[in-house]
Design a protein around this motif. Structure first.
Motif, PDB file in Angstrom:
ATOM      1  N   ARG A  93     -19.759  37.800  -9.038  1.00 13.48           N
ATOM      2  CA  ARG A  93     -20.203  37.111 -10.244  1.00 13.48           C
ATOM      3  C   ARG A  93     -20.000  35.597 -10.082  1.00 13.48           C
ATOM      4  N   VAL A  94     -20.949  34.847 -10.611  1.00 17.06           N
ATOM      5  CA  VAL A  94     -20.824  33.397 -10.717  1.00 17.06           C
ATOM      6  C   VAL A  94     -20.316  33.108 -12.123  1.00 17.06           C
ATOM      7  N   CYS A  95     -19.252  32.309 -12.204  1.00 11.22           N
ATOM      8  CA  CYS A  95     -18.562  32.122 -13.490  1.00 11.22           C
ATOM      9  C   CYS A  95     -18.318  30.639 -13.773  1.00 11.22           C
ATOM     10  N   GLU A  96     -18.089  30.353 -15.053  1.00  8.78           N
ATOM     11  CA  GLU A  96     -17.719  29.015 -15.498  1.00  8.78           C
ATOM     12  C   GLU A  96     -16.360  29.063 -16.164  1.00  8.78           C
ATOM     13  N   LEU A  97     -15.592  27.998 -15.984  1.00 10.62           N
ATOM     14  CA  LEU A  97     -14.321  27.855 -16.688  1.00 10.62           C
ATOM     15  C   LEU A  97     -14.582  27.208 -18.039  1.00 10.62           C
ATOM     16  N   ASP A  98     -13.831  27.591 -19.055  1.00 12.54           N
ATOM     17  CA  ASP A  98     -13.999  26.975 -20.369  1.00 12.54           C
ATOM     18  C   ASP A  98     -13.617  25.502 -20.338  1.00 12.54           C
ATOM     19  N   ALA A  99     -12.664  25.158 -19.498  1.00 13.41           N
ATOM     20  CA  ALA A  99     -12.244  23.768 -19.313  1.00 13.41           C
ATOM     21  C   ALA A  99     -11.868  23.589 -17.850  1.00 13.41           C
ATOM     22  N   PRO A 100     -12.149  22.414 -17.267  1.00 16.79           N
ATOM     23  CA  PRO A 100     -11.844  22.210 -15.850  1.00 16.79           C
ATOM     24  C   PRO A 100     -10.356  22.386 -15.558  1.00 16.79           C
ATOM     25  N   LEU A 101     -10.076  22.911 -14.371  1.00 16.91           N
ATOM     26  CA  LEU A 101      -8.715  23.033 -13.873  1.00 16.91           C
ATOM     27  C   LEU A 101      -8.660  22.431 -12.476  1.00 16.91           C
ATOM     28  N   THR A 102      -7.485  21.968 -12.079  1.00 18.45           N
ATOM     29  CA  THR A 102      -7.317  21.626 -10.670  1.00 18.45           C
ATOM     30  C   THR A 102      -7.219  22.926  -9.881  1.00 18.45           C
ATOM     31  N   LEU A 103      -7.443  22.840  -8.583  1.00 14.95           N
ATOM     32  CA  LEU A 103      -7.295  24.026  -7.747  1.00 14.95           C
ATOM     33  C   LEU A 103      -5.873  24.558  -7.846  1.00 14.95           C
ATOM     34  N   ARG A 104      -4.906  23.663  -7.936  1.00 15.24           N
ATOM     35  CA  ARG A 104      -3.508  24.092  -8.071  1.00 15.24           C
ATOM     36  C   ARG A 104      -3.328  24.920  -9.355  1.00 15.24           C
ATOM     37  N   GLU A 105      -3.903  24.439 -10.455  1.00 13.72           N
ATOM     38  CA  GLU A 105      -3.774  25.145 -11.725  1.00 13.72           C
ATOM     39  C   GLU A 105      -4.509  26.483 -11.696  1.00 13.72           C
ATOM     40  N   LEU A 106      -5.671  26.499 -11.048  1.00 17.06           N
ATOM     41  CA  LEU A 106      -6.433  27.733 -10.964  1.00 17.06           C
ATOM     42  C   LEU A 106      -5.694  28.778 -10.132  1.00 17.06           C
ATOM     43  N   ALA A 107      -5.093  28.338  -9.027  1.00 18.56           N
ATOM     44  CA  ALA A 107      -4.309  29.254  -8.204  1.00 18.56           C
ATOM     45  C   ALA A 107      -3.126  29.807  -8.986  1.00 18.56           C
ATOM     46  N   GLY A 108      -2.489  28.942  -9.775  1.00 11.02           N
ATOM     47  CA  GLY A 108      -1.377  29.399 -10.603  1.00 11.02           C
ATOM     48  C   GLY A 108      -1.823  30.406 -11.639  1.00 11.02           C
ATOM     49  N   THR A 156     -11.016  19.225  -8.696  1.00 11.17           N
ATOM     50  CA  THR A 156     -11.386  19.744 -10.009  1.00 11.17           C
ATOM     51  C   THR A 156     -12.330  20.939  -9.862  1.00 11.17           C
ATOM     52  N   ILE A 157     -11.984  22.013 -10.539  1.00  8.34           N
ATOM     53  CA  ILE A 157     -12.782  23.239 -10.479  1.00  8.34           C
ATOM     54  C   ILE A 157     -13.412  23.501 -11.849  1.00  8.34           C
ATOM     55  N   ARG A 158     -14.728  23.577 -11.868  1.00 11.86           N
ATOM     56  CA  ARG A 158     -15.465  23.877 -13.099  1.00 11.86           C
ATOM     57  C   ARG A 158     -16.200  25.216 -13.008  1.00 11.86           C
ATOM     58  N   SER A 172     -24.874  29.337  -4.374  1.00 11.08           N
ATOM     59  CA  SER A 172     -24.657  29.311  -5.824  1.00 11.08           C
ATOM     60  C   SER A 172     -24.184  27.953  -6.321  1.00 11.08           C
ATOM     61  N   GLY A 173     -23.626  27.128  -5.422  1.00 13.16           N
ATOM     62  CA  GLY A 173     -23.191  25.792  -5.796  1.00 13.16           C
ATOM     63  C   GLY A 173     -21.882  25.721  -6.546  1.00 13.16           C
ATOM     64  N   VAL A 174     -21.061  26.766  -6.472  1.00 12.63           N
ATOM     65  CA  VAL A 174     -19.793  26.771  -7.201  1.00 12.63           C
ATOM     66  C   VAL A 174     -18.763  25.891  -6.506  1.00 12.63           C
ATOM     67  N   ASP A 175     -17.706  25.577  -7.242  1.00  6.21           N
ATOM     68  CA  ASP A 175     -16.623  24.755  -6.704  1.00  6.21           C
ATOM     69  C   ASP A 175     -15.587  25.582  -5.947  1.00  6.21           C
ATOM     70  N   ALA A 176     -15.479  26.875  -6.284  1.00  5.62           N
ATOM     71  CA  ALA A 176     -14.419  27.705  -5.694  1.00  5.62           C
ATOM     72  C   ALA A 176     -14.898  29.146  -5.580  1.00  5.62           C
ATOM     73  N   PHE A 177     -14.202  29.890  -4.740  1.00  7.95           N
ATOM     74  CA  PHE A 177     -14.513  31.305  -4.514  1.00  7.95           C
ATOM     75  C   PHE A 177     -13.210  32.063  -4.428  1.00  7.95           C
ATOM     76  N   LEU A 178     -13.058  33.081  -5.291  1.00  7.50           N
ATOM     77  CA  LEU A 178     -11.873  33.935  -5.259  1.00  7.50           C
ATOM     78  C   LEU A 178     -12.299  35.342  -4.889  1.00  7.50           C
ATOM     79  N   THR A 179     -11.658  35.877  -3.847  1.00 10.45           N
ATOM     80  CA  THR A 179     -11.950  37.226  -3.377  1.00 10.45           C
ATOM     81  C   THR A 179     -10.721  37.737  -2.623  1.00 10.45           C
ATOM     82  N   ALA A 180     -10.917  38.688  -1.716  1.00 12.30           N
ATOM     83  CA  ALA A 180      -9.797  39.250  -0.960  1.00 12.30           C
ATOM     84  C   ALA A 180     -10.177  39.395   0.505  1.00 12.30           C
ATOM     85  N   ASP A 181      -9.168  39.580   1.336  1.00 13.01           N
ATOM     86  CA  ASP A 181      -9.341  39.897   2.758  1.00 13.01           C
ATOM     87  C   ASP A 181     -10.077  38.795   3.532  1.00 13.01           C
ATOM     88  N   LEU A 182      -9.884  37.540   3.170  1.00 14.30           N
ATOM     89  CA  LEU A 182     -10.556  36.462   3.890  1.00 14.30           C
ATOM     90  C   LEU A 182      -9.956  36.323   5.286  1.00 14.30           C
TER      91      LEU A 182
END
Length: 295
Positions: A141-156, A178-180, A199-209
């Motif tokens: 899925r391609v998703c949007e954050l309600d408000a931008p987060l830093t990568l550090r905050e998103l990882a947390g 900044t991740i949007r 897709s042009g997203v700022d980040a990708f979260l998955t598993a087994d990279l």
């Protein structure tokens, strides 16, 4: 009480077998179609610990995301670890049903549940199903954050909201970026890098990279920066169990079945411990992770 055949017919409407990849093994693995179903347990892995949990719970049906037998076999002898699972289930009249890549592609599916756990808004499938006229089914899925987060905050956030495992969350990228927008895919996702880039997203979260795909994604500077978050395979798929349980409960209410539906909170991620490097770089040391049951 409904018969197993009635319940599996309902499951086929939620996660049609036709959506599964050609190599996959989905559907009913064990069980008498005429047996009554009163109690159902959802889990990610059909391992012995989960089979024993189903027996202890008094479940009539165990529904797992991962197949028990993905490749052909010539034996279900109880002296093999998979055969022992089969014997345990059959001996105690517990049916087994699998929803794997058909649940990945469904609407809603595994990645919708992952997005929900992360608190991000789904915009569209990452890899749309060409047979879906609505454009809502597909992988990732391609998703949007309600408000931008830093990568550090998103990882947390990911570490806090996904079930904790020994691995925790691995991160590749500038922690202050900044991740949007983010793409998510439950389970192994490094085969989707081309789609993620497109897709042009700022980040990708998955598993087994794996090392080489991640290295190539990081070094491909002409394509622009892409932050990567790698969670444990089990942790990215466990939220689907709660989603799937709620879907089956809705069917039960509609049909007047009064099923008792449960979600296993047993951690079946195969990794059991994590030893951090003695002197981690301050730019990569985010947080320690400890194994616990999902909250």
């Amino acid at each position: 009480m409904p018969r197993l055949s009635e319940v599996t017919s309902a499951l086929a409407t939620l996660w049609p077998a036709s959506l599964a990849e050609g190599w996959d093994a989905v559907g009913t693995v064990a069980g008498d179609p005429d047996a009554e179903v009163r109690r159902v347990l959802f889990a990610v892995d059909p391992v012995q610990e989960i089979a024993d949990e189903a027996v202890k719970l008094g479940a009539d049906l165990l529904i797992t995301h991962h197949p028990l037998y993905l490749r052909g076999t010539t034996t279900v002898a109880a002296d093999t670890f998979k055969g022992r699972v089969v014997h345990t289930l059959i001996k105690h009249d517990v049916a087994l049903h699998v929803a794997h890549t058909n649940a990945d592609k469904a609407d809603p599916g595994v990645s919708d549940a992952l997005a929900g756990a992360l608190g991000v808004r789904v915009v569209r499938p990452l890899v749309p199903d060409p047979t879906d006229p609505t454009g809502r089914r597909g992988l990732g899925r391609v998703c949007e954050l309600d408000a931008p987060l830093t990568l550090r905050e998103l990882a947390g956030r990911a570490a806090d909201r996904l079930p904790a495992t020994a691995q925790g969350i691995r991160v590749a990228g500038d922690l202050d970026a900044t991740i949007r927008t983010i793409a998510v895919s439950g389970g192994s996702g490094d085969s989707l890098f081309d789609d993620v880039r497109a897709s042009g997203v700022d980040a990708f979260l998955t598993a087994d990279l794996r090392h080489h795909p991640v290295s190539e994604a990081r070094e491909n500077l002409s394509a622009g920066p892409l932050a990567l978050l790698d969670a444990a395979h089990w942790a990215t798929e466990w939220p689907w169990c709660e989603l799937a349980a709620s879907q089956l409960e809705a069917v039960s209410d509609r049909e007047g079945w009064d099923l008792r539906v449960h979600v296993s909170r047993t951690v079946t991620d195969p990794w059991t411990a994590h030893a951090a490097s003695a002197h981690p770089s301050p730019t990569t040391a985010l947080a320690a992770s400890a194994t616990r049951t999902p909250s």
